[in-house]
Design a protein around this motif. Structure first.
Motif, PDB file in Angstrom:
ATOM      1  N   GLN A   1       2.305 -15.359 -15.286  1.00  0.00           N
ATOM      2  CA  GLN A   1       2.297 -13.934 -14.976  1.00  0.00           C
ATOM      3  C   GLN A   1       1.061 -13.255 -15.579  1.00  0.00           C
ATOM      4  OE1 GLN A   1       4.884 -12.042 -13.077  1.00  0.00           O
ATOM      5  NE2 GLN A   1       2.955 -10.904 -12.997  1.00  0.00           N
TER       6      GLN A   1
ATOM      7  N   ASP B   1      -1.746 -11.281 -13.406  1.00  0.00           N
ATOM      8  CA  ASP B   1      -2.083  -9.864 -13.626  1.00  0.00           C
ATOM      9  C   ASP B   1      -3.556  -9.686 -13.959  1.00  0.00           C
ATOM     10  OD1 ASP B   1       0.416  -8.660 -13.107  1.00  0.00           O
ATOM     11  OD2 ASP B   1       1.148  -9.203 -15.096  1.00  0.00           O
TER      12      ASP B   1
ATOM     13  N   ARG C   1       9.579  -6.479   0.424  1.00  0.00           N
ATOM     14  CA  ARG C   1       9.236  -5.360  -0.458  1.00  0.00           C
ATOM     15  C   ARG C   1      10.490  -4.604  -0.890  1.00  0.00           C
ATOM     16  NH1 ARG C   1       4.026  -3.880  -1.220  1.00  0.00           N
ATOM     17  NH2 ARG C   1       2.424  -4.419   0.325  1.00  0.00           N
ATOM     18  N   ASP C   2      11.420  -4.439   0.050  1.00  0.00           N
ATOM     19  CA  ASP C   2      12.646  -3.684  -0.249  1.00  0.00           C
ATOM     20  C   ASP C   2      13.598  -4.460  -1.145  1.00  0.00           C
ATOM     21  OD1 ASP C   2      11.736  -1.607   1.282  1.00  0.00           O
ATOM     22  OD2 ASP C   2      12.897  -2.142   3.069  1.00  0.00           O
TER      23      ASP C   2
ATOM     24  N   PRO D   1      13.099  -7.635  -3.607  1.00  0.00           N
ATOM     25  CA  PRO D   1      12.366  -8.734  -4.247  1.00  0.00           C
ATOM     26  C   PRO D   1      13.249  -9.929  -4.603  1.00  0.00           C
ATOM     27  CG  PRO D   1      11.736  -6.617  -5.197  1.00  0.00           C
ATOM     28  CD  PRO D   1      12.927  -6.360  -4.337  1.00  0.00           C
TER      29      PRO D   1
ATOM     30  N   GLY E   1       4.921 -12.288  -5.254  1.00  0.00           N
ATOM     31  CA  GLY E   1       5.697 -11.138  -5.709  1.00  0.00           C
ATOM     32  C   GLY E   1       4.839 -10.080  -6.375  1.00  0.00           C
ATOM     33  N   THR E   2       3.866 -10.522  -7.177  1.00  0.00           N
ATOM     34  CA  THR E   2       3.011  -9.562  -7.882  1.00  0.00           C
ATOM     35  C   THR E   2       2.031  -8.902  -6.926  1.00  0.00           C
ATOM     36  OG1 THR E   2       3.193 -10.970  -9.857  1.00  0.00           O
ATOM     37  CG2 THR E   2       1.517  -9.257  -9.889  1.00  0.00           C
TER      38      THR E   2
ATOM     39  N   LEU F   1       2.615  -8.188  -3.801  1.00  0.00           N
ATOM     40  CA  LEU F   1       3.364  -7.164  -3.068  1.00  0.00           C
ATOM     41  C   LEU F   1       3.669  -5.954  -3.949  1.00  0.00           C
ATOM     42  CD1 LEU F   1       5.881  -9.267  -0.940  1.00  0.00           C
ATOM     43  CD2 LEU F   1       3.573  -8.495  -0.371  1.00  0.00           C
ATOM     44  N   ARG F   2       3.858  -6.190  -5.231  1.00  0.00           N
ATOM     45  CA  ARG F   2       4.183  -5.095  -6.138  1.00  0.00           C
ATOM     46  C   ARG F   2       2.968  -4.268  -6.518  1.00  0.00           C
ATOM     47  NH1 ARG F   2       5.908  -7.957  -9.943  1.00  0.00           N
ATOM     48  NH2 ARG F   2       4.308  -7.649 -11.563  1.00  0.00           N
ATOM     49  N   ARG F   3       1.821  -4.926  -6.670  1.00  0.00           N
ATOM     50  CA  ARG F   3       0.660  -4.239  -7.230  1.00  0.00           C
ATOM     51  C   ARG F   3      -0.392  -3.831  -6.196  1.00  0.00           C
ATOM     52  NH1 ARG F   3      -1.955  -6.563 -12.452  1.00  0.00           N
ATOM     53  NH2 ARG F   3      -2.692  -4.389 -12.393  1.00  0.00           N
TER      54      ARG F   3
ATOM     55  N   PRO G   1      -0.421  -1.952  -2.991  1.00  0.00           N
ATOM     56  CA  PRO G   1       0.262  -1.156  -1.955  1.00  0.00           C
ATOM     57  C   PRO G   1      -0.554  -1.089  -0.665  1.00  0.00           C
ATOM     58  CG  PRO G   1      -0.624   0.268  -3.674  1.00  0.00           C
ATOM     59  CD  PRO G   1      -0.809  -1.137  -4.151  1.00  0.00           C
TER      60      PRO G   1
END
Length: 431
Positions: free
Chosen positions: A120, A124, A267-268, A270, A366-367, A369-371, A373
């Motif tokens: 992770q 990041d 996205r909705d 995870p 996952g990261t 999609l989260r970070r 936009p």
């Protein structure tokens, strides 16, 4: 079954971009098909799921290329290269059993789970460098350096050397439409072997808390690895530890961008991510068209006799879309529950690094999609280039996204990603 082998047209960009219509036709025409694959080699494709599952556990089908009758395969093994490929991936019991046991403890579910914080952190850090620009070439700038860094740290390989061994890997392993230049291939093998020999000598003199040092100890103290096996094991773990994961990440993101409904669903929720990774592996896995074996004797597969010495390609990419096993197989469905795909193989050669690949895929996608936009392709889908033959994935994946407040969309590391020339090779590019 047709008397003439069918050509898999790797020189055709349309086939490279989407081989699945031809794969579907081959599966419908017969369970075992002779085909000319990448590099002009001939193989017998096993196209259906149940037959492929059985073939992967058939002891009459060898993993050792020295059982192949095609001289183009066996002639590619001068002594220095043969020692490099005599690893557990290309060996059979009892050698395979002994070699796999040596490294299996490094890839247990518990050991891999302990790596999650570090994976992770690397993820990041890579994305931190991309965020201000609002655009990126997601293969070169992210999908490649992530698994390269992870496997380098696990083995104890200096991460500054990754550019070199990644370039040698390209020359050695990435199959293309035509046969590679033998001189280029031989030079890459020799350089990789020299590098690993020097690295092992350095680890022997100054051992660390890493997997390669542990393998050296096993060889020196317990006499279970000879020197060639040690070099071959280091080569396999280094290369296999990142090549397919790059394609898993790249193909997974590309699949989501091509299916906005699935992207929105993930996205909705995870929590769907583990199942989504399995679906990416089934739908468009990194090994394509499949896994090679060599017939030790005449072998009957699905009523077809495959002659001794023939190359048998258990076509997981075709079998994993078999409608006899998977409902609506040509549809990407990240909620699919019954999904025993063959992307990681089956039987004694089931991918040892599967838990690590799954972890990296989950964290990476996952990261992202989260970070990132509003993630979107920076080029029309038809302009994406895919690697031809053997290892499938997007060669480049230019994307745009909304940067954090206060940052202006522009260039990444001083270069305009979307505006790169089509043939440009980025710093981590695999061509």
């Amino acid at each position: 079954m047709s008397e003439q082998p069918v050509l898999l047209p790797y020189a055709d960009p349309a086939f490279v971009a989407d081989p699945f219509p031809l794969y579907r036709r081959l599966r419908e025409e017969g369970p075992v098909r002779r085909a000319v694959i990448a590099g002009g080699l001939e193989a017998w494709l096993v196209t259906r799921y149940e037959d492929g599952l059985a073939a992967l556990s058939d002891s009459r089908l060898s993993s050792d290329v020295r059982d192949a009758s095609d001289p183009r395969l066996t002639q590619q093994l001068p002594s220095e290269r043969e020692s490099m490929v005599s690893n557990m991936l290309r060996s059979d019991p009892p050698d395979h059993t002994r070699l796999r046991r040596l490294v299996s403890k490094a890839f247990t579910a518990r050991r891999v789970a302990e790596m999650r914080p570090r994976v992770q952190e690397i993820t990041d850090r890579l994305l931190d460098g991309l965020l201000p620009a609002g655009r990126a070439e997601l293969v070169a700038d992210f999908a490649l350096p992530l698994p390269v860094t992870v496997i380098s740290e696990l083995l104890g390989v200096p991460v500054d050397d990754r550019h070199e061994f990644q370039r040698w890997t390209d020359d050695m392993l990435l199959r293309r439409a035509e046969m590679p230049d033998p001189a280029v291939v031989d030079a890459a093998w020799q350089r990789m072997r020299a590098y690993l020999t020097e690295l092992i000598a350095d680890k022997r003199a100054r051992p660390g808390d890493d997997l390669l040092s542990a393998l050296i100890t096993a060889r020196d103290e317990e006499q279970r690895l000879n020197e060639d096996e040690l070099i071959a094991m280091a080569f396999l773990l280094l290369v296999a530890g990142y090549v397919t994961t790059v394609n898993l990440i790249g193909s997974g993101v590309a699949a989501l961008l091509a299916h906005p409904d699935q992207l929105a669903l993930l996205r909705d929720d995870p929590e769907l991510l583990p199942g989504a990774i399995e679906e990416f592996l089934r739908y468009d896995g990194p090994v394509n068209p499949g896994i090679a074996r060599f017939a030790r004797e005449d072998v009957e597969i699905a009523g077809v006799t495959v002659p001794r010495g023939a190359t048998v390609l258990i076509a997981s990419a075709i079998a994993d879309r078999d409608p006899a096993r998977f409902a609506d197989p040509d549809r990407l469905d990240i909620t699919r529950r019954d999904n025993p795909h063959l992307a990681f193989g089956h039987g004694i050669h089931y991918c040892l690094g599967a838990p690590l690949a799954r972890l990296e895929g989950q964290i990476a996608i996952g990261t992202v999609l989260r970070r990132l936009p509003d993630l979107a392709l920076a080029v029309p889908p038809e302009e994406l280039r895919w690697r031809p033959g053997g290892l499938r994935g997007p060669a480049r994946l230019p994307v745009t996204f909304t940067p954090p407040d206060g940052h202006r969309p522009g260039s990444v590391a001083g270069r305009d990603v979307a505006g790169s020339a089509p043939g440009e090779v980025a710093p981590f590019g695999t061509g």
